[in-house]
Design an enzyme around this catalytic site. Sequence first.
Site, PDB file in Angstrom:
ATOM      1  N   LYS A 178       0.833  -1.219   0.000  1.00  0.00           N
ATOM      2  CA  LYS A 178       0.000   0.000   0.000  1.00  0.00           C
ATOM      3  C   LYS A 178       0.863   1.262   0.000  1.00  0.00           C
ATOM      4  O   LYS A 178       0.581   2.215  -0.713  1.00  0.00           O
ATOM      5  CB  LYS A 178      -0.926   0.037   1.234  1.00  0.00           C
ATOM      6  CG  LYS A 178      -1.924  -1.092   1.325  1.00  0.00           C
ATOM      7  CD  LYS A 178      -2.943  -0.851   2.437  1.00  0.00           C
ATOM      8  CE  LYS A 178      -2.337  -0.789   3.827  1.00  0.00           C
ATOM      9  NZ  LYS A 178      -1.752  -2.067   4.297  1.00  0.00           N
ATOM     10  N   ARG A 205      11.757  -5.885   4.204  1.00  0.00           N
ATOM     11  CA  ARG A 205      11.643  -4.454   4.523  1.00  0.00           C
ATOM     12  C   ARG A 205      12.583  -4.095   5.673  1.00  0.00           C
ATOM     13  O   ARG A 205      13.243  -3.067   5.637  1.00  0.00           O
ATOM     14  CB  ARG A 205      10.191  -4.133   4.899  1.00  0.00           C
ATOM     15  CG  ARG A 205       9.974  -2.714   5.368  1.00  0.00           C
ATOM     16  CD  ARG A 205       8.537  -2.285   5.213  1.00  0.00           C
ATOM     17  NE  ARG A 205       7.671  -2.739   6.280  1.00  0.00           N
ATOM     18  CZ  ARG A 205       6.361  -2.531   6.315  1.00  0.00           C
ATOM     19  NH1 ARG A 205       5.765  -1.910   5.313  1.00  0.00           N
ATOM     20  NH2 ARG A 205       5.631  -2.948   7.319  1.00  0.00           N
ATOM     21  N   ARG A 223      -9.832   0.830   8.840  1.00  0.00           N
ATOM     22  CA  ARG A 223      -9.346  -0.506   9.202  1.00  0.00           C
ATOM     23  C   ARG A 223     -10.400  -1.309   9.963  1.00  0.00           C
ATOM     24  O   ARG A 223     -10.130  -2.452  10.334  1.00  0.00           O
ATOM     25  CB  ARG A 223      -8.125  -0.351  10.090  1.00  0.00           C
ATOM     26  CG  ARG A 223      -6.807  -0.734   9.416  1.00  0.00           C
ATOM     27  CD  ARG A 223      -5.766  -0.543  10.435  1.00  0.00           C
ATOM     28  NE  ARG A 223      -4.484  -1.074  10.267  1.00  0.00           N
ATOM     29  CZ  ARG A 223      -3.451  -0.428   9.760  1.00  0.00           C
ATOM     30  NH1 ARG A 223      -3.586   0.742   9.201  1.00  0.00           N
ATOM     31  NH2 ARG A 223      -2.265  -0.968   9.810  1.00  0.00           N
ATOM     32  N   ARG A 250      -0.439  -8.257  13.844  1.00  0.00           N
ATOM     33  CA  ARG A 250      -0.991  -7.342  12.830  1.00  0.00           C
ATOM     34  C   ARG A 250      -1.792  -8.122  11.778  1.00  0.00           C
ATOM     35  O   ARG A 250      -2.843  -7.673  11.336  1.00  0.00           O
ATOM     36  CB  ARG A 250       0.138  -6.536  12.175  1.00  0.00           C
ATOM     37  CG  ARG A 250       0.649  -5.424  13.096  1.00  0.00           C
ATOM     38  CD  ARG A 250       2.028  -4.943  12.690  1.00  0.00           C
ATOM     39  NE  ARG A 250       2.073  -4.275  11.404  1.00  0.00           N
ATOM     40  CZ  ARG A 250       3.189  -4.065  10.719  1.00  0.00           C
ATOM     41  NH1 ARG A 250       4.345  -4.476  11.201  1.00  0.00           N
ATOM     42  NH2 ARG A 250       3.151  -3.437   9.570  1.00  0.00           N
ATOM     43  N   ARG A 292      10.864  -0.042  12.167  1.00  0.00           N
ATOM     44  CA  ARG A 292       9.620   0.157  12.904  1.00  0.00           C
ATOM     45  C   ARG A 292       9.531  -0.806  14.083  1.00  0.00           C
ATOM     46  O   ARG A 292       9.873  -1.975  13.963  1.00  0.00           O
ATOM     47  CB  ARG A 292       8.426  -0.111  11.973  1.00  0.00           C
ATOM     48  CG  ARG A 292       8.133   1.026  11.037  1.00  0.00           C
ATOM     49  CD  ARG A 292       7.076   0.667  10.031  1.00  0.00           C
ATOM     50  NE  ARG A 292       5.871   0.097  10.626  1.00  0.00           N
ATOM     51  CZ  ARG A 292       4.702   0.023   9.992  1.00  0.00           C
ATOM     52  NH1 ARG A 292       4.597   0.479   8.767  1.00  0.00           N
ATOM     53  NH2 ARG A 292       3.666  -0.501  10.566  1.00  0.00           N
TER      54      ARG A 292
END
Length: 193
Positions: free
Chosen positions: A13, A127, A88, A150, A139
């Site tokens: 995204k 990532r 969400r 998540r 993060r």
Amino acid sequence: MRLVLLGPPGAGKGTQSARLVEKLGVPQLSTGDMLRAAVAAGTPIGLKAKALMDAGQLVPDDVVIGIIDQRIDESDCANGFILDGFPRTVAQAEALRELLDRKGLKLDAVLELVVDENALVERMRKRVADTLAAGKEVRADDNPESFKTRLDTYRAQTAPVSAHYAGRGELKRIDGMLPINEVTAAIDKLLGA
Ligand code: AMP
């Protein structure tokens, strides 16, 4: 153009939003980025959100709805925006419709990046490796344990958002497993861009 981009964590995204920002000249509104900025600045919202975010859980609906409601009123959103990571929950989707109605606005498209869940953990690891290689900070929620939460949160609370928009005939699905440029091309085609 006012867009919503849906998809699980690691679906791409952020990458596709960045490209749409360039092409459409409208801002990307990422509730995740805004919340991370609030955490970094130590604001009351940030203090409330930090533990939930680190654990991979959602922050309360009223917090993110309030953030988006205010942000959309800023002048850079006059020609539209790309919502990345919001809504969400179904409650957020309903609140979004209400707040847009109140402002006399409506969405032009809701796009979902559909991905194979098995590929997502590997994408998260990549990532992390890329971020470290670039000398940037990773993060706090990009670790296997939070990432699993998540994904569980996505399945339980966010997948119904896709069903919500699909039920209204508003959802456009895109194969997010294609190479990045092909995903971009598929989005452009859907948007007629
Ligand atoms: P993201 O950068 O979109 O992956 O978001 C990171 C974290 O911020 C999420 O795991 C949630 O804890 C929180 N968050 C971001 N957007 C929302 C939202 N729309 N509703 C609730 N929590 C959110």
